[in-house]
Scaffold this motif. Sequence first.
Motif, PDB file in Angstrom:
ATOM      1  N   UNK A  68       0.832  -1.253   0.146  1.00 59.14           N
ATOM      2  CA  UNK A  68      -0.118   0.052   0.027  1.00 59.14           C
ATOM      3  C   UNK A  68       0.770   1.285  -0.124  1.00 59.14           C
ATOM      4  N   UNK A  69       0.772   2.154  -0.885  1.00 62.93           N
ATOM      5  CA  UNK A  69       1.361   3.374  -1.043  1.00 62.93           C
ATOM      6  C   UNK A  69       1.330   4.487   0.164  1.00 62.93           C
ATOM      7  N   UNK A  70       2.436   4.981   0.512  1.00 66.06           N
ATOM      8  CA  UNK A  70       2.236   6.123   1.538  1.00 66.06           C
ATOM      9  C   UNK A  70       1.938   7.514   0.837  1.00 66.06           C
ATOM     10  N   UNK A  71       1.365   8.303   1.675  1.00 67.55           N
ATOM     11  CA  UNK A  71       0.869   9.564   1.258  1.00 67.55           C
ATOM     12  C   UNK A  71       1.361  10.548   2.101  1.00 67.55           C
ATOM     13  N   UNK A 126       5.795  14.097   7.688  1.00 62.84           N
ATOM     14  CA  UNK A 126       5.805  12.453   7.908  1.00 62.84           C
ATOM     15  C   UNK A 126       4.824  11.976   6.650  1.00 62.84           C
ATOM     16  N   UNK A 127       4.669  10.571   6.702  1.00 64.83           N
ATOM     17  CA  UNK A 127       3.936  10.175   5.520  1.00 64.83           C
ATOM     18  C   UNK A 127       3.163   8.853   6.272  1.00 64.83           C
ATOM     19  N   UNK A 182      -4.672   4.477   5.895  1.00 61.32           N
ATOM     20  CA  UNK A 182      -4.843   4.830   7.174  1.00 61.32           C
ATOM     21  C   UNK A 182      -5.374   6.363   7.060  1.00 61.32           C
ATOM     22  N   UNK A 183      -6.305   6.643   7.563  1.00 60.35           N
ATOM     23  CA  UNK A 183      -7.101   7.876   7.586  1.00 60.35           C
ATOM     24  C   UNK A 183      -6.064   9.024   8.484  1.00 60.35           C
ATOM     25  N   UNK A 193       5.535   0.060  11.479  1.00 59.39           N
ATOM     26  CA  UNK A 193       4.621  -1.184  11.984  1.00 59.39           C
ATOM     27  C   UNK A 193       3.253  -0.502  12.014  1.00 59.39           C
ATOM     28  N   UNK A 194       2.921   0.916  12.332  1.00 63.78           N
ATOM     29  CA  UNK A 194       1.793   1.231  12.529  1.00 63.78           C
ATOM     30  C   UNK A 194       1.094   1.809  11.286  1.00 63.78           C
ATOM     31  N   UNK A 195       2.122   1.774  10.072  1.00 62.93           N
ATOM     32  CA  UNK A 195       1.662   2.387   9.043  1.00 62.93           C
ATOM     33  C   UNK A 195       1.893   3.903   8.662  1.00 62.93           C
ATOM     34  N   UNK A 196       3.160   4.195   9.339  1.00 55.26           N
ATOM     35  CA  UNK A 196       3.842   5.707   9.366  1.00 55.26           C
ATOM     36  C   UNK A 196       5.349   5.738   9.007  1.00 55.26           C
TER      37      UNK A 196
END
Length: 226
Positions: A121-124, A140-141, A146-147, A194-197
């Motif tokens: 899943x890409x990062x934004x 950050x990204x 992840x909302x 690990x938390x999507x950041x």
Amino acid sequence: MKIKGMNEAQFLSLLQKVLPKATKDPHLASAIYDEVAREVQLLKSIESFEKFCETGALPNIEPDTVADLQTELAGKFGADNVAITPEENGAGVAVEIALPDRKMSSRVKVDPTVVEEEVKIPFVPFPVSLPEDPELVWLLARREDLGPDEAARALSKIEDEFWATKKGQQLQREHIEKTFAEFIINVPASALTESGLKRHYKEPEALKTLRLLSASEASTLAEASV
């Protein structure tokens, strides 16, 4: 690990608060806290690995794959405490972990489809600032699924947990303030991912207001650059 609704970070924070009241020896209080914190981290690592054994799998038992699992477990339990033995039929690997009070034997199955099912899943972009200084922005990204609100809650939880870790406690003993800036600088990248950041830069940037040039200013600038 839940204690009447408390998470690990809250429990360790409470322990850090009450220990100085229970003993006037700061070295003893620190030693007790470090031991409890290590035990809490060990329990979390065991829980995470047991869940992986139940629901996860390795794509194969190639040497590189087994080596990656060995490295990951060694980081949690110690290199000398982990032994991995691939099964002869290639259906899984046996894992033995030497814990302080016992040995834990588990099995990780092999499922070639896990590679096919893995979707990156890409990062934004996820720029954040503090209410007291909204002009200062940390770049950050967050994972695309992840909302922003969920990412903010995850970031807050990671910060709480970081200051309860051995590294966080060491910084506090060195009189480093528990600030967001120090957290971002010192938190391990793995704790964020690990938390999507993700952290692009450790230092914040000042918010820049873009001022559009008028037609005459743009013409003058163009002539000067010729």
